[in-house]
Design an enzyme around this catalytic site. Structure first.
Site, PDB file in Angstrom:
ATOM      1  CB  SER A 138      12.607  27.354  -5.693  1.00  0.00           C
ATOM      2  OG  SER A 138      13.775  26.992  -6.407  1.00  0.00           O
ATOM      3  CE1 TYR A 163       9.860  26.555 -10.726  1.00  0.00           C
ATOM      4  CE2 TYR A 163      12.218  26.861 -10.373  1.00  0.00           C
ATOM      5  CZ  TYR A 163      11.004  26.311  -9.992  1.00  0.00           C
ATOM      6  OH  TYR A 163      10.932  25.520  -8.859  1.00  0.00           O
TER       7      TYR A 163
END
Ligand code: NDP
Ligand code: 8X3
Length: 250
Positions: free
Chosen positions: A138, A151
């Site tokens: 990501s 995260y």
């Protein structure tokens, strides 16, 4: 020769779009996820084009993960392409307000789940001295943003693992890549906000990446000639410049 890909998180978003993209190109599929009904629906749709097998397991469960992959029928045992995609964000809170279950979920699924799946697949690839592992990282693996804390940590870990894999699997002729998208319009925000209506706002006012955009890049990476490895890709929608800069129409 026909290739076989195993995709985790194939029931939704990027994983499901990748399954469709691969089927278009004649790649046989092992589709994984926890929602069996969805796996059945996708299997029914794609079986017209390629051979499809489904595996239902939670990547957090080490034994079940290994057992499921070991249970693959002979025709699906040789995995040429592994797409480590299963994962989500859980919560968006300042670290001091973080929820312990959310932290566990993100580290267990995004990091440890990816390791368990890879551990089950790598020995066969090593035996055959070929294979391609794509880890879905990501932009959150490249930069930290406020309230993204754990995260972002999980995705930084995915990138560290990707680099480590590329080094350790280098003698065995296995390609390892990371594809790192920014905002993609999937069920991601529904999961992050646990069904709260604020999930709907995340993709409003601009055109986010669509899962199919990411799937095309994944296919590009796995379809390069043998001597080419697309090691790391960062992709944003045009409206996004960084994790915190998104040009929205008001
Ligand atoms: P979705 O929520 O649409 O899909 C997530 C997938 O992961 C589902 O198929 C889900 O399947 C699977 N999954 C989640 N938890 C588990 C588990 N415990 N065991 C097995 N499978 C699980 O999100 P995306 O498609 O957006 O996310 C896919 C990947 O892309 C993730 O790794 C995410 O971090 C990453 N990513 C997403 C971005 C975005 O903005 N959407 C941007 C950058 C990266 P099921 O529930 O059936 O088990
Ligand atoms: C998903 C993109 O910006 O929500 O990895 O972290 S973001």
């Amino acid at each position: 020769m026909t290739k076989t890909a195993l995709i985790t998180g194939a029931t939704s978003g990027i994983g499901r779009a990748t399954a469709h993209e691969f089927a278009k190109h004649g790649i046989n599929l092992v589709l994984c996820g926890r929602r069996q009904e969805r796996l059945n629906t996708i299997k029914n749709a794609l079986s017209k084009k390629v051979d499809v097998h489904t595996l239902n397991f939670d990547v957090r469960d080490k034994e079940k993960t290994i057992e499921a992959i070991n249970s693959l029928p002979e025709a699906f045992k040789s995995i040429d392409i592994l797409i480590n995609n299963a994962g989500n964000a859980h919560g968006l809170d300042p670290i001091n307000d973080g929820n312990l279950e959310d932290w566990d979920a993100m580290m267990d699924i995004n990091v440890k789940g990816l390791l368990y799946v890879s551990k089950s697949i790598m020995p066969e690839m090593i035996k055959r001295k070929s294979g391609h592992i794509i880890n879905i990282g990501s932009s959150a693996g490249k930069e930290v943003y406020p309230k993204g804390n754990v995260y972002c940590a999980s995705k930084h870990a995915v990138l560290a693992i990707t680099e480590g894999m590329r080094m350790d699997l280098n003698p065995h002729g296995i390609k390892v890549s990371a594809i790192n998208p920014g905002l993609v319009e999937t069920e991601f925000s529904k999961v992050r906000f646990k069904g709260d209506a604020k999930a709907d706002d995340v993709y409003k006012g601009y055109k986010a990446l669509q899962p199919e955009d990411v799937a095309e890049v994944i296919y590009f990476a796995i379809s390069r000639p043998n001597h080419v490895n697309i090691a790391d890709v960062l992709m944003f929608c045009t409206a996004q410049a960084s994790s915190t800069i998104v040009k929205k129409e008001v």
